[in-house]
Design an enzyme around this catalytic site. Sequence first.
Site, PDB file in Angstrom:
ATOM      1  N   TYR A 141       0.860  -1.331   0.009  1.00 45.66           N
ATOM      2  CA  TYR A 141       0.175  -0.051   0.081  1.00 45.66           C
ATOM      3  C   TYR A 141       0.968   1.337   0.031  1.00 45.66           C
ATOM      4  CZ  TYR A 141      -4.184   2.851   1.694  1.00 45.66           C
ATOM      5  OH  TYR A 141      -4.961   4.040   1.976  1.00 45.66           O
ATOM      6  N   LYS A 169      -1.809  -1.484  -3.734  1.00 46.26           N
ATOM      7  CA  LYS A 169      -3.028  -0.577  -3.720  1.00 46.26           C
ATOM      8  C   LYS A 169      -1.972   0.582  -4.051  1.00 46.26           C
ATOM      9  CE  LYS A 169      -6.422   1.776  -1.294  1.00 46.26           C
ATOM     10  NZ  LYS A 169      -6.975   1.899   0.117  1.00 46.26           N
TER      11      LYS A 169
END
EC number: 4.3.3.7
Length: 302
Positions: A141, A169
């Site tokens: 992330y 992400k």
Amino acid sequence: MTGLRDQLHGLWLPLVTPFRDGRLDEISLRRLTRHYCGQAVDGFILGATSGEGMTLREAELERLVAIVRDEMAAGRRTLPICLGLSGADTSRLLDRLDETADWPIDGYLIASPYYLRPSQRGLLAHFEALADHAAWPIALYNIPYRTSVNIANQTLLRLAEHRNIVGLKDCGASREQSIALLRDRPKDFRVLTGEDANYFEALTDGADGGIVLSAHVETATFAAVHAELERGNRDAAQARWQEVAELTRLLFTEPSPAPAKYWLWRCGLVDSPEVRLPMVEVSSELAATIDREIERRMQVAA
């Protein structure tokens, strides 16, 4: 069930965590799970940014996962679950991986260490240590405007070689960096955008999907944008995107997930718009704006 690498595509929902009177609202959580399992959602992220994961006690987080999995088992559709983890202490995160190793999840979404601003060598060593240790696959992330450190593409490409790191992400806030990563990544390394307002743009650039808070609302439309692009229908996808583009801005007018929780409360999907400090509920001005937008959409649907 196939592995997370094969499932990390399409529209993933970073599920909000409902609270009531300071406690996890299990009734609303079950209602949310049933509702979105009936929608065109490809997976859930639990306990990450949108789920206010940093305010959850360990027992609450475990209960959150158990309830969502239990509701899936009671229904007719099972979706993959990624558990959001974050922290600045590699050793503590290794402990968290041990503590969650037997939870009914399919993988982790792990953000960069915040506040400490490690070097790229530090980031590489941090994530490799976690990936070597984790019982479940990891999606990285990258969200430098929250963590104050950007995972550079050179580091991401090194990490993508690890057998237990399956995707990203992408909230890097740089389209140039994202396009370069999409061009250079290994073919089985998945990239999903986490920037709601850039969802259409990222998909047209080649992202595999999105992790989109705004998809709590008009879920089918967000899914249709991805589906139309998959079919090569760019004009149709853009037309569907225009139906929700403004929504992605409205729901981030004030700190997320308060606006989305207010919307879900007004629509009866959760029993309270409550968030946990230091988050606060939406202002009266934004509440009125959301009320008007809900009414407008109801009139259009009618």
